[in-house]
Write a protein that holds these residues in place. Sequence first.
Motif, PDB file in Angstrom:
ATOM      1  N   UNK A  52      28.756  77.731  43.860  1.00 21.19           N
ATOM      2  CA  UNK A  52      28.186  77.345  44.976  1.00 21.19           C
ATOM      3  C   UNK A  52      28.889  78.223  46.534  1.00 21.19           C
ATOM      4  N   UNK A  53      29.339  79.194  46.007  1.00 19.80           N
ATOM      5  CA  UNK A  53      30.460  79.901  46.899  1.00 19.80           C
ATOM      6  C   UNK A  53      31.721  79.458  46.998  1.00 19.80           C
ATOM      7  N   UNK A  54      32.136  78.679  46.260  1.00 21.31           N
ATOM      8  CA  UNK A  54      33.520  78.067  46.256  1.00 21.31           C
ATOM      9  C   UNK A  54      34.303  78.787  44.994  1.00 21.31           C
ATOM     10  N   UNK A  55      35.249  79.576  45.235  1.00 25.68           N
ATOM     11  CA  UNK A  55      36.212  80.137  44.469  1.00 25.68           C
ATOM     12  C   UNK A  55      37.343  79.318  44.093  1.00 25.68           C
ATOM     13  N   UNK A  64      35.024  72.014  49.435  1.00 22.74           N
ATOM     14  CA  UNK A  64      34.038  71.421  48.577  1.00 22.74           C
ATOM     15  C   UNK A  64      33.238  70.141  49.317  1.00 22.74           C
ATOM     16  N   UNK A  65      34.301  69.498  49.929  1.00 21.85           N
ATOM     17  CA  UNK A  65      33.528  68.124  50.828  1.00 21.85           C
ATOM     18  C   UNK A  65      32.779  68.756  51.964  1.00 21.85           C
ATOM     19  N   UNK A  66      32.953  69.771  52.801  1.00 28.31           N
ATOM     20  CA  UNK A  66      32.110  70.298  53.762  1.00 28.31           C
ATOM     21  C   UNK A  66      30.913  70.716  53.261  1.00 28.31           C
ATOM     22  N   UNK A  67      30.934  71.254  52.190  1.00 30.31           N
ATOM     23  CA  UNK A  67      29.556  71.580  51.316  1.00 30.31           C
ATOM     24  C   UNK A  67      28.645  70.798  51.025  1.00 30.31           C
ATOM     25  N   UNK A 139      23.607  78.155  39.442  1.00 36.70           N
ATOM     26  CA  UNK A 139      24.027  79.434  38.774  1.00 36.70           C
ATOM     27  C   UNK A 139      25.305  79.471  39.413  1.00 36.70           C
ATOM     28  N   UNK A 140      26.286  79.974  38.348  1.00 36.90           N
ATOM     29  CA  UNK A 140      27.704  80.440  38.489  1.00 36.90           C
ATOM     30  C   UNK A 140      27.401  82.041  39.232  1.00 36.90           C
ATOM     31  N   UNK A 141      28.386  82.281  39.989  1.00 33.33           N
ATOM     32  CA  UNK A 141      28.129  83.646  40.727  1.00 33.33           C
ATOM     33  C   UNK A 141      27.875  84.957  39.921  1.00 33.33           C
ATOM     34  N   UNK A 142      28.254  84.597  38.827  1.00 39.64           N
ATOM     35  CA  UNK A 142      28.203  85.691  37.579  1.00 39.64           C
ATOM     36  C   UNK A 142      26.741  85.754  36.937  1.00 39.64           C
TER      37      UNK A 142
END
Length: 220
Positions: A52-55, A64-67, A139-142
């Motif tokens: 979710x764009x969080x690395x 995380x909480x913002x998203x 989906x994970x970024x990969x």
Amino acid sequence: MKHWHLLILALIFFPLYTVQALEEKEYSLNRSWPHSGISRPGEPPETHITLLGLTLGHHTIQDVEVKLGKHKHPVRADSHGKDYCYVAADKTDKTKVLFGTGVMGSGENLLNFTLLSGQYRLPKKHACKISLLVNKNLVVANGVTLGMTKEQVLKLLGPSTRELNEDLFFEYEAETKRNSIEGVACTAISSTIIATFSESRLVALLAAKIPESIECPKQK
């Protein structure tokens, strides 16, 4: 230098599952997982540890909480970190995502996430916050997503470092050096990805990154 012992400590506090019945599995929040000490040199690609764009290692629990929304109560909170759970808004979809701070770091750094299929439930006292961003098609970024076969996961993650029962392990060890106010600072980073399968399909994915401050090697 190997720092695999750190991962043993870390995963004591990472959520791993206990099978309760054929149709249902309870996800325990206090369970250790043995580490073989077999690792690839370096760190995993960022796409392997981004959801979710969080690395991991780059974002925080605040991100995380913002998203996904502010969580009133973590499902785990102790001296070793916090875990926050989010569940799909669709009541027919029981997919869950856990984000955690892990063992090391400032206490707010995002250091692990777990993607869980609807086959898993948390202990009754632990509630997950509903999020519109969580669903079975995450989906994970990969490119890894729940429901994939082992062959599909291996194609995206590369060869595993080991296999145990229904789990594939992808383990990494790295050391970094940077300048700080006190001088040069060195860090050992242990990373792991655990892909869990049931009936040949991916049902859970754990990704974790564990940094540890170490003494810098002496210059020769």
